[in-house]
Design a protein around this motif. Structure first.
Motif, PDB file in Angstrom:
ATOM      1  N   ARG A 130     -24.748   6.622  60.816  1.00  0.00           N
ATOM      2  CA  ARG A 130     -23.972   7.090  59.671  1.00  0.00           C
ATOM      3  C   ARG A 130     -24.710   6.999  58.336  1.00  0.00           C
ATOM      4  O   ARG A 130     -24.648   7.917  57.510  1.00  0.00           O
ATOM      5  CB  ARG A 130     -22.656   6.320  59.601  1.00  0.00           C
ATOM      6  N   LEU A 131     -25.406   5.923  58.095  1.00  0.00           N
ATOM      7  CA  LEU A 131     -26.066   5.759  56.794  1.00  0.00           C
ATOM      8  C   LEU A 131     -27.284   6.660  56.631  1.00  0.00           C
ATOM      9  O   LEU A 131     -27.825   6.775  55.537  1.00  0.00           O
ATOM     10  CB  LEU A 131     -26.465   4.295  56.593  1.00  0.00           C
ATOM     11  N   GLU A 132     -27.688   7.330  57.723  1.00  0.00           N
ATOM     12  CA  GLU A 132     -28.795   8.286  57.611  1.00  0.00           C
ATOM     13  C   GLU A 132     -28.382   9.521  56.819  1.00  0.00           C
ATOM     14  O   GLU A 132     -29.234  10.178  56.212  1.00  0.00           O
ATOM     15  CB  GLU A 132     -29.269   8.708  59.003  1.00  0.00           C
ATOM     16  N   TRP A 133     -27.075   9.847  56.852  1.00  0.00           N
ATOM     17  CA  TRP A 133     -26.650  11.079  56.188  1.00  0.00           C
ATOM     18  C   TRP A 133     -25.470  10.888  55.230  1.00  0.00           C
ATOM     19  O   TRP A 133     -25.262  11.717  54.341  1.00  0.00           O
ATOM     20  CB  TRP A 133     -26.298  12.149  57.226  1.00  0.00           C
ATOM     21  N   ASN A 134     -24.714   9.822  55.366  1.00  0.00           N
ATOM     22  CA  ASN A 134     -23.594   9.577  54.464  1.00  0.00           C
ATOM     23  C   ASN A 134     -24.091   8.748  53.287  1.00  0.00           C
ATOM     24  O   ASN A 134     -23.814   7.554  53.179  1.00  0.00           O
ATOM     25  CB  ASN A 134     -22.469   8.853  55.206  1.00  0.00           C
TER      26      ASN A 134
ATOM     27  N   ASP B 253     -23.248   2.000  50.650  1.00  0.00           N
ATOM     28  CA  ASP B 253     -24.260   0.940  50.687  1.00  0.00           C
ATOM     29  C   ASP B 253     -24.243   0.144  51.990  1.00  0.00           C
ATOM     30  O   ASP B 253     -25.264  -0.368  52.436  1.00  0.00           O
ATOM     31  CB  ASP B 253     -24.049  -0.020  49.508  1.00  0.00           C
ATOM     32  N   LYS B 254     -23.067   0.049  52.603  1.00  0.00           N
ATOM     33  CA  LYS B 254     -22.934  -0.756  53.818  1.00  0.00           C
ATOM     34  C   LYS B 254     -21.794  -0.220  54.656  1.00  0.00           C
ATOM     35  O   LYS B 254     -20.761   0.188  54.126  1.00  0.00           O
ATOM     36  CB  LYS B 254     -22.678  -2.228  53.446  1.00  0.00           C
ATOM     37  N   LEU B 255     -21.993  -0.217  55.957  1.00  0.00           N
ATOM     38  CA  LEU B 255     -20.947   0.207  56.886  1.00  0.00           C
ATOM     39  C   LEU B 255     -20.588  -0.966  57.780  1.00  0.00           C
ATOM     40  O   LEU B 255     -21.463  -1.558  58.419  1.00  0.00           O
ATOM     41  CB  LEU B 255     -21.439   1.379  57.733  1.00  0.00           C
ATOM     42  N   GLU B 256     -19.311  -1.329  57.797  1.00  0.00           N
ATOM     43  CA  GLU B 256     -18.853  -2.459  58.608  1.00  0.00           C
ATOM     44  C   GLU B 256     -18.039  -1.923  59.786  1.00  0.00           C
ATOM     45  O   GLU B 256     -17.033  -1.232  59.591  1.00  0.00           O
ATOM     46  CB  GLU B 256     -18.011  -3.408  57.765  1.00  0.00           C
TER      47      GLU B 256
ATOM     48  N   ARG C   1     -11.529   1.477  63.646  1.00  0.00           N
ATOM     49  CA  ARG C   1     -11.579   1.386  62.191  1.00  0.00           C
ATOM     50  C   ARG C   1     -12.961   0.923  61.717  1.00  0.00           C
ATOM     51  O   ARG C   1     -13.621   0.149  62.397  1.00  0.00           O
ATOM     52  CB  ARG C   1     -10.497   0.438  61.666  1.00  0.00           C
ATOM     53  N   HIS C   2     -13.345   1.426  60.551  1.00  0.00           N
ATOM     54  CA  HIS C   2     -14.573   0.963  59.921  1.00  0.00           C
ATOM     55  C   HIS C   2     -14.382   0.955  58.411  1.00  0.00           C
ATOM     56  O   HIS C   2     -13.454   1.566  57.882  1.00  0.00           O
ATOM     57  CB  HIS C   2     -15.772   1.831  60.325  1.00  0.00           C
ATOM     58  N   ARG C   3     -15.270   0.234  57.733  1.00  0.00           N
ATOM     59  CA  ARG C   3     -15.189   0.092  56.285  1.00  0.00           C
ATOM     60  C   ARG C   3     -16.483   0.549  55.644  1.00  0.00           C
ATOM     61  O   ARG C   3     -17.571   0.184  56.090  1.00  0.00           O
ATOM     62  CB  ARG C   3     -14.934  -1.378  55.902  1.00  0.00           C
ATOM     63  N   CYS C   4     -16.341   1.352  54.587  1.00  0.00           N
ATOM     64  CA  CYS C   4     -17.485   1.762  53.787  1.00  0.00           C
ATOM     65  C   CYS C   4     -17.488   0.925  52.513  1.00  0.00           C
ATOM     66  O   CYS C   4     -16.495   0.899  51.776  1.00  0.00           O
ATOM     67  CB  CYS C   4     -17.404   3.242  53.427  1.00  0.00           C
ATOM     68  N   VAL C   5     -18.601   0.244  52.269  1.00  0.00           N
ATOM     69  CA  VAL C   5     -18.752  -0.566  51.059  1.00  0.00           C
ATOM     70  C   VAL C   5     -19.638   0.211  50.090  1.00  0.00           C
ATOM     71  O   VAL C   5     -20.773   0.577  50.413  1.00  0.00           O
ATOM     72  CB  VAL C   5     -19.376  -1.936  51.388  1.00  0.00           C
ATOM     73  N   ILE C   6     -19.100   0.466  48.898  1.00  0.00           N
ATOM     74  CA  ILE C   6     -19.814   1.236  47.878  1.00  0.00           C
ATOM     75  C   ILE C   6     -19.970   0.348  46.652  1.00  0.00           C
ATOM     76  O   ILE C   6     -18.977  -0.049  46.026  1.00  0.00           O
ATOM     77  CB  ILE C   6     -19.050   2.527  47.519  1.00  0.00           C
ATOM     78  N   GLY C   7     -21.210   0.016  46.334  1.00  0.00           N
ATOM     79  CA  GLY C   7     -21.446  -0.887  45.217  1.00  0.00           C
ATOM     80  C   GLY C   7     -20.922  -2.281  45.526  1.00  0.00           C
ATOM     81  O   GLY C   7     -20.867  -2.719  46.665  1.00  0.00           O
ATOM     82  N   LYS C   8     -20.487  -2.963  44.489  1.00  0.00           N
ATOM     83  CA  LYS C   8     -20.014  -4.338  44.647  1.00  0.00           C
ATOM     84  C   LYS C   8     -18.496  -4.428  44.831  1.00  0.00           C
ATOM     85  O   LYS C   8     -17.996  -5.407  45.374  1.00  0.00           O
ATOM     86  CB  LYS C   8     -20.421  -5.177  43.439  1.00  0.00           C
ATOM     87  N   ASN C   9     -17.788  -3.405  44.384  1.00  0.00           N
ATOM     88  CA  ASN C   9     -16.337  -3.561  44.294  1.00  0.00           C
ATOM     89  C   ASN C   9     -15.517  -2.582  45.125  1.00  0.00           C
ATOM     90  O   ASN C   9     -14.361  -2.856  45.424  1.00  0.00           O
ATOM     91  CB  ASN C   9     -15.891  -3.440  42.825  1.00  0.00           C
TER      92      ASN C   9
END
Length: 375
Positions: free
Chosen positions: A241-245, A249-252, A264-272
């Motif tokens: 996923r992080l190759e194209w999305n 910053d992080k995929l959980e 379910r998954h979580r996309c972390v963008i920046g710090k907040n």
């Protein structure tokens, strides 16, 4: 409970495993088998100890203690039903058509059950059972029973009381007599019963509920010079996923599970900023592969979903990306035009990055990664 210095040896073994791994994709088959082995361990209701997990089987034992035969049969039934209920659920929720995912439903279980004497040896602090009876129970995994799902009880068990005192829970049992001769062991007499009658208690899961689509979704298209199956793997496998999305910053996510409806998954963008997604699918017509994700916490929408609709075009794949948003009253209606423009812009960038990520890899490399096998 019988305590007679004899020990229970109990092996549930996944049948169809060798054919499964010899014909299917390495990553998905590993994850599916891992889930099934964990389920077998968790189904243990008679307090057996796990000696080891052996690729496609689990060796349980109960030292100097052998439960009543009725308890053992109930354990067989519990494990078998848990196993097949899981496979039925996975079949109803799977999104992938690869060999591993599409043939997992054909797997089943056999059980080898014996009582005898065992000793123990210690290897780096880990206690492991050993002895002639342990060798025997492993040899019995290879036998002459012409079934793929059954329980085998060696003649160390007397089944007479079980036959004469059937309850409604064990009435499905119909024992047959068998024997086999092993080199250096001799003739082994056993009783076995088919487990196929237990399928009557396997639950049929409710079909996944499809989300309502909107009449005018946000849409972008791109052609990718790879077959549909390879593009679908790139879209649906979180490992890529992080190759194209980009922008995330992080995929959980659970790395040891095959993606399916409800994952379910979580996309972390920046710090907040954290965005939560749930895998879904929808019907966009025959001959297409569809991957979808619901956005779980979009504040101005009752629900929103991304869909990637893949269809064959010449030697490649036409990818249509759609965003379906059902806005909340008033505030959602007011901001929807602005939100749609933002989604439209981001969606165009997203699928171009997907195209680049797919086409930078050669077709043989991506296809081969799906078709490797392992045990």
């Amino acid at each position: 409970m019988v305590d007679n210095n004899r020990s229970l040896l109990f092996i549930p073994d996944i049948t169809g495993f060798t054919k499964f791994v010899n014909q299917t994709e390495i990553e998905h088959s590993q994850h599916i088998i891992s889930e099934l082995l964990e389920l077998i361990v968790d189904s243990n209701k008679i307090s057996m100890e796990v000696s080891e997990v052996e690729g496609d089987a689990v060796l349980f034992f109960k030292h100097n203690s052998v439960p009543d035969l009725v308890e053992i049969i109930e354990q067989v039934k519990q494990t078998f039903l848990d196993f097949h209920n899981h496979l039925k659920s996975y079949e109803s929720k799977r999104i992938c058509n690869c060999g591993a995912c599409s043939t997992a439903i054909n797997l089943s279980l056999k059980f080898i059950i014996h009582q005898g004497e065992i000793g123990f040896t210690e290897v780096k602090g880990h206690k492991k059972p050993f002895g002639a009876d342990l060798i025997l129970v492993h040899r019995l995994l290879k036998n002459n029973i012409p079934e793929k799902e059954y329980l085998l009880l060696t003649d160390s068990f007397s089944i007479q009381n079980q036959q004469n005192n059937h309850s409604k829970d064990t009435a499905w049992l119909n024992y047959e007599r068998g024997d086999i001769t092993y080199e250096n062991i001799g003739e082994i007499i056993y009783n076995y019963a088919k487990l196929s009658p237990l399928h009557q208690w396997v639950k049929k899961p409710a079909p996944p509920k499809l989300a309502e689509k909107v009449k005018n979704p946000i849409t972008e298209q791109v052609f990718i010079d790879l077959p549909m199956e390879a593009v679908f793997e790139k879209v649906s496998n979180f490992n890529y996923r992080l190759e194209w999305n980009q922008g995330v910053d992080k995929l959980e996510y659970e790395k040891e599970r095959v993606n399916r409806i409800g994952t379910r998954h979580r996309c972390v963008i920046g710090k907040n900023q954290i965005l939560n997604f749930e895998t879904t699918k929808n019907n966009f017509g025959k001959g297409k592969m569809v991957y979808g994700e619901k956005i779980m916490d979009l504040p101005i929408a009752k629900d929103a979903a991304f869909y990637y609709i893949l269809e064959k075009e010449k030697e490649g794949t036409l990818v249509t990306a759609e965003v379906h948003i059902h806005p909340k009253p008033v505030i959602g209606w007011l901001v929807l035009p602005v939100l749609k423009r933002k989604f439209k812009k981001n969606l165009g960038v997203l699928i171009q990055k997907l195209k680049e990520a797919c086409e930078k890899e050669s077709e043989p490399t991506l296809i081969a990664s799906q078709n490797q096998v392992t045990v």
